[in-house]
Design an enzyme around this catalytic site. Structure first.
Site, PDB file in Angstrom:
ATOM      1  CE  LYS A  40      24.579  34.750  -2.676  1.00  0.00           C
ATOM      2  NZ  LYS A  40      24.701  35.014  -1.070  1.00  0.00           N
ATOM      3  CG  ASP A  67      24.629  38.850  -0.523  1.00  0.00           C
ATOM      4  OD1 ASP A  67      24.501  40.097  -0.109  1.00  0.00           O
ATOM      5  OD2 ASP A  67      23.976  38.144   0.281  1.00  0.00           O
ATOM      6  CE  LYS A  69      22.052  39.421   2.678  1.00  0.00           C
ATOM      7  NZ  LYS A  69      22.380  38.507   2.667  1.00  0.00           N
ATOM      8  CG  HIS A  71      21.552  48.958   7.575  1.00  0.00           C
ATOM      9  ND1 HIS A  71      20.457  47.890   8.042  1.00  0.00           N
ATOM     10  CD2 HIS A  71      21.401  50.577   8.256  1.00  0.00           C
ATOM     11  CE1 HIS A  71      19.916  48.929   9.024  1.00  0.00           C
ATOM     12  NE2 HIS A  71      20.252  50.550   8.281  1.00  0.00           N
ATOM     13  CG  ASP A  72      27.263  52.654   9.250  1.00  0.00           C
ATOM     14  OD1 ASP A  72      27.601  53.601   9.455  1.00  0.00           O
ATOM     15  OD2 ASP A  72      28.545  51.484   9.273  1.00  0.00           O
ATOM     16  CB  THR A  76      29.934  54.594   6.538  1.00  0.00           C
ATOM     17  OG1 THR A  76      30.053  55.775   7.986  1.00  0.00           O
ATOM     18  CG2 THR A  76      30.841  53.904   6.848  1.00  0.00           C
ATOM     19  CB  THR A 126      13.314  35.062   3.377  1.00  0.00           C
ATOM     20  OG1 THR A 126      15.086  34.119   2.979  1.00  0.00           O
ATOM     21  CG2 THR A 126      13.080  35.345   2.330  1.00  0.00           C
ATOM     22  NE  ARG A 217      22.311  25.314   0.499  1.00  0.00           N
ATOM     23  CZ  ARG A 217      20.900  25.688   2.143  1.00  0.00           C
ATOM     24  NH1 ARG A 217      21.065  25.352   2.969  1.00  0.00           N
ATOM     25  NH2 ARG A 217      20.522  26.409   1.705  1.00  0.00           N
TER      26      ARG A 217
HETATM   27  O1  C5P Z   1      22.706  27.144  -0.913  1.00  0.00           O
HETATM   28  P1  C5P Z   1      21.098  27.659  -1.736  1.00  0.00           P
HETATM   29  O2  C5P Z   1      20.923  27.476  -3.116  1.00  0.00           O
HETATM   30  O3  C5P Z   1      20.330  27.918  -1.025  1.00  0.00           O
HETATM   31  O4  C5P Z   1      21.787  29.224  -1.549  1.00  0.00           O
HETATM   32  C1  C5P Z   1      21.827  30.430  -1.929  1.00  0.00           C
HETATM   33  C2  C5P Z   1      22.560  31.359  -1.400  1.00  0.00           C
HETATM   34  O5  C5P Z   1      21.991  32.766  -1.178  1.00  0.00           O
HETATM   35  C3  C5P Z   1      23.168  32.022   0.168  1.00  0.00           C
HETATM   36  O6  C5P Z   1      24.426  32.564   0.375  1.00  0.00           O
HETATM   37  C4  C5P Z   1      22.223  32.378   0.944  1.00  0.00           C
HETATM   38  O7  C5P Z   1      23.275  32.545   1.888  1.00  0.00           O
HETATM   39  C5  C5P Z   1      21.692  33.273   0.509  1.00  0.00           C
HETATM   40  N1  C5P Z   1      20.379  33.951   0.134  1.00  0.00           N
HETATM   41  C6  C5P Z   1      19.319  33.072   0.401  1.00  0.00           C
HETATM   42  N2  C5P Z   1      18.070  32.688   0.891  1.00  0.00           N
HETATM   43  C7  C5P Z   1      17.817  34.227   0.556  1.00  0.00           C
HETATM   44  C8  C5P Z   1      18.176  35.986   0.837  1.00  0.00           C
HETATM   45  C9  C5P Z   1      19.837  35.251   0.285  1.00  0.00           C
HETATM   46  O8  C5P Z   1      18.797  31.504   0.003  1.00  0.00           O
HETATM   47  N3  C5P Z   1      16.088  35.371   1.177  1.00  0.00           N
END
Ligand code: C5P
Length: 242
Positions: A40, A67, A69, A71-72, A76, A126, A217
């Site tokens: 991703k 990723d 996202k 929106h336009d 476009t 979220t 992470r």
């Molecule tokens: O490090 P972690 O496992 O929390 O990362 C999850 C990935 O998913 C990150 O790239 C984060 O920006 C994305 N993400 C998220 N929660 C969401 C939408 C996207 O953690 N609701």
């Protein structure tokens, strides 16, 4: 055959490349690629590196999940979708709140190109709560709004969705077996949640109906990223075995 798994979890596991530079990302991807089928790429790296980041997929035999996202206005977004297809992107996020015409035009372009690209609608971020929605003039709760947006996206031909793992069973029931449900917020049992408010284990997310788990992470910051990814891949494979 006690404990042996024959299914692979690899294509159900996406590694979030939350790095600024391709060089740093590629060191990690080299270690995890045997266990991770999808990479991703988000705004952080794409803004800096552009299509060079996408080449990591071909270099390591992984699909790319871009990723951005989008929106336009519909035209476009449609043209951006076409460029993503040219770059061989496998998954691309669009904001469902861009509305039915934007979503329909994006989905029609994918269909017209015969592209192997799955659009993923992002419903309510979220990071937004009920009071944020109210300030934006939306009376629905975040859950109601997410469901309304998901139904609208599905009606106009977008059948992929990003959702919290805690919502996946409800969305699976509402949207049916063909929907592609992508879930971040995944933590193997015992690991820190970091800033994720609600987390699920790989096992529980797969059992609840998730199609693709996004993990950042817990792999990126592990002492041994390859071993961390392998463990998650095996947990997914075991959950798929039932
Ligand atoms: O490090 P972690 O496992 O929390 O990362 C999850 C990935 O998913 C990150 O790239 C984060 O920006 C994305 N993400 C998220 N929660 C969401 C939408 C996207 O953690 N609701």
């Amino acid at each position: 055959m006690g404990g042996l798994t024959t299914k692979s979890g690899r294509k159900h596991l996406a590694f979030a490349l939350d790095y600024s530079e391709v060089n740093a990302a590629s060191i990690a991807v080299e270690q995890v690629a045997p266990y991770v089928g999808v990479l991703k790429i988000g705004l952080e790296m794409f803004v800096r590196e552009g299509p060079a980041a996408i080449r990591l997929g071909a270099d390591f035999g992984c699909d790319i999940f871009l990723d951005l996202k989008l929106h336009d206005i519909p035209e476009t977004v449609e043209r951006a979708v076409a460029n993503a297809y040219q770059l061989r992107v496998r998954y691309l996020t669009v904001h469902a709140s861009g509305g039915p015409r934007m979503l329909a035009q994006a989905a029609e372009r994918v269909a017209k190109e015969g592209a192997e690209l799955t659009l993923l609608a992002v419903t309510v971020l979220t990071s937004l709560d009920g009071s944020d929605l109210e300030a934006m003039g939306i009376r629905n709760s975040p859950g109601e709004q997410a469901l309304a947006l998901a139904r609208m996206a599905q009606c106009v031909g977008v059948n992929g969705f990003v959702c919290a793992a805690s919502e996946v069973s409800r969305l699976r029931a509402e949207l049916g077996p063909s929907a592609v449900l992508v879930t971040p917020g995944i933590r193997p049992a015992g690991l820190a949640a970091n800033d994720q408010k609600r987390v699920e284990t790989p096992d529980s997310a797969i059992r609840a109906g998730s199609s693709l788990l996004v993990v950042g992470r817990p792999i990126r910051d592990a002492v041994d990223p390859g071993a961390a990814a392998e463990k998650i891949e095996r947990e997914i494979a075991q959950a798929l075995e039932g």
